[in-house]
Design a protein around this motif. Structure first.
Motif, short mmCIF file in Angstrom:
data_model
loop_
_atom_site.label_atom_id
_atom_site.label_comp_id
_atom_site.label_asym_id
_atom_site.label_seq_id
_atom_site.Cartn_x
_atom_site.Cartn_y
_atom_site.Cartn_z
N ALA A 27 76.02 159.63 -103.93
CA ALA A 27 77.20 158.97 -104.48
C ALA A 27 77.28 157.52 -104.01
O ALA A 27 77.54 156.62 -104.81
N ILE A 28 77.05 157.30 -102.73
CA ILE A 28 77.11 155.95 -102.18
C ILE A 28 75.98 155.10 -102.73
O ILE A 28 76.19 153.96 -103.16
N VAL A 29 74.77 155.65 -102.76
CA VAL A 29 73.62 154.92 -103.30
C VAL A 29 73.83 154.62 -104.79
O VAL A 29 73.46 153.55 -105.27
N GLY A 30 74.46 155.53 -105.50
CA GLY A 30 74.73 155.32 -106.92
C GLY A 30 75.64 154.13 -107.17
O GLY A 30 75.55 153.49 -108.22
N VAL A 31 76.51 153.81 -106.22
CA VAL A 31 77.41 152.66 -106.38
C VAL A 31 76.77 151.40 -105.81
O VAL A 31 76.77 150.35 -106.45
N TYR A 32 76.22 151.48 -104.60
CA TYR A 32 75.68 150.30 -103.93
C TYR A 32 74.26 149.94 -104.35
O TYR A 32 73.87 148.79 -104.31
N GLY A 33 73.47 150.95 -104.66
CA GLY A 33 72.07 150.71 -104.98
C GLY A 33 71.17 151.32 -103.92
O GLY A 33 71.60 151.69 -102.83
N GLU A 34 69.90 151.40 -104.27
CA GLU A 34 68.90 152.06 -103.41
C GLU A 34 68.79 151.41 -102.03
O GLU A 34 68.46 152.07 -101.05
N TRP A 35 69.06 150.12 -101.94
CA TRP A 35 68.95 149.41 -100.66
C TRP A 35 69.82 150.05 -99.58
O TRP A 35 69.53 149.97 -98.38
N ALA A 36 70.91 150.72 -99.97
CA ALA A 36 71.86 151.27 -99.00
C ALA A 36 71.43 152.61 -98.42
O ALA A 36 71.96 153.03 -97.39
N ARG A 37 70.48 153.30 -99.05
CA ARG A 37 70.13 154.66 -98.64
C ARG A 37 69.89 154.81 -97.15
O ARG A 37 70.45 155.68 -96.49
N GLU A 38 69.05 153.98 -96.58
CA GLU A 38 68.70 154.11 -95.16
C GLU A 38 69.83 153.69 -94.23
O GLU A 38 69.77 153.96 -93.03
N LEU A 39 70.85 153.05 -94.76
CA LEU A 39 71.97 152.59 -93.94
C LEU A 39 73.16 153.54 -93.97
O LEU A 39 74.08 153.41 -93.15
N VAL A 40 73.17 154.50 -94.89
CA VAL A 40 74.30 155.41 -95.03
C VAL A 40 74.33 156.36 -93.84
O VAL A 40 73.36 157.04 -93.54
N GLY A 41 75.49 156.40 -93.17
CA GLY A 41 75.72 157.35 -92.08
C GLY A 41 76.87 158.27 -92.46
O GLY A 41 77.91 157.80 -92.92
N ILE A 42 76.67 159.57 -92.31
CA ILE A 42 77.70 160.55 -92.69
C ILE A 42 77.94 161.50 -91.54
O ILE A 42 77.00 161.98 -90.91
N ARG A 43 79.23 161.77 -91.28
CA ARG A 43 79.63 162.78 -90.30
C ARG A 43 80.51 163.80 -91.01
O ARG A 43 81.50 163.42 -91.64
N LEU A 44 80.14 165.06 -90.90
CA LEU A 44 80.92 166.13 -91.49
C LEU A 44 81.71 166.82 -90.38
O LEU A 44 81.14 167.18 -89.35
N SER A 45 82.98 167.00 -90.61
CA SER A 45 83.83 167.64 -89.62
C SER A 45 84.59 168.78 -90.27
O SER A 45 85.35 168.57 -91.22
N GLY A 46 84.37 169.99 -89.75
CA GLY A 46 85.07 171.16 -90.27
C GLY A 46 86.45 171.29 -89.66
O GLY A 46 86.62 171.16 -88.45
N VAL A 47 87.44 171.51 -90.49
CA VAL A 47 88.82 171.66 -90.05
C VAL A 47 89.20 173.14 -90.17
O VAL A 47 89.11 173.71 -91.26
N PRO A 48 89.62 173.75 -89.05
CA PRO A 48 89.98 175.17 -89.11
C PRO A 48 91.15 175.42 -90.07
O PRO A 48 91.98 174.55 -90.32
N ALA A 49 91.21 176.64 -90.58
CA ALA A 49 92.28 177.04 -91.50
C ALA A 49 93.64 176.76 -90.87
O ALA A 49 93.83 176.94 -89.67
N GLY A 50 94.56 176.30 -91.69
CA GLY A 50 95.92 176.03 -91.23
C GLY A 50 96.13 174.65 -90.65
O GLY A 50 97.23 174.32 -90.22
N ARG A 51 95.08 173.81 -90.63
CA ARG A 51 95.22 172.48 -90.03
C ARG A 51 95.25 171.35 -91.04
O ARG A 51 95.34 170.19 -90.65
N PHE A 52 95.19 171.66 -92.31
CA PHE A 52 95.48 170.70 -93.37
C PHE A 52 96.82 171.12 -93.94
O PHE A 52 97.07 172.31 -94.13
N ALA A 53 97.68 170.15 -94.22
CA ALA A 53 98.97 170.48 -94.82
C ALA A 53 99.32 169.45 -95.87
O ALA A 53 98.93 168.29 -95.79
#
Length: 126
Positions: A27-53
């Motif tokens: 998704a990010i590369v699709g907007v910015y272009g291929e040059w961004a691929r190696e620079l994209v950093g992603i962190r996934l964080s799981g939120v336990p049930a009941g902690r989004f409201a």
């Protein structure tokens, strides 16, 4: 250096990590272009049930995406278009992997990071 932190319901995240990392990167590369691929950093964080409201009630379908982008990106003449494209692409990536039920609760926040306050490995980012 685009960096993204995704907070997702833990039960929806489990087992979907590889697909989410790929979809969000594309998704990010699709907007910015291929040059961004190696620079994209992603962190996934799981939120336990009941902690989004929403509206004072616990929900299990919210997703929060916070993406740091260089402040200069918001000074470009096409900044509004790029921002809208990033929001749509990131939301589309999450719903493609987790399902349409998360779309209404998916928020995307683009945060400006001034170059002089962006560091990698303890040194100013290029």
């Amino acid at each position: 250096m685009p960096h993204l932190t995704a907070h997702l319901p833990e039960d929806k995240l489990a087992g979907n990590e590889p697909a989410l990392l790929t979809a969000l990167t594309e998704a990010i590369v699709g907007v910015y272009g291929e040059w961004a691929r190696e620079l994209v950093g992603i962190r996934l964080s799981g939120v336990p049930a009941g902690r989004f409201a929403r509206g004072g009630k616990a929900v299990d379908t919210d997703v929060s995406l916070v993406m740091g982008v260089r402040a200069a990106a918001f000074e470009r003449p096409d900044a509004a278009e790029i921002s809208a494209n990033l929001a749509a692409a990131l939301t589309g990536a999450v719903t493609a992997v987790l399902g349409e039920d998360v779309r209404p609760g998916t928020t995307v926040e683009l945060v400006a990071s001034p170059q002089e306050r962006t560091f990698v490995a303890g040194a100013p980012a290029p």
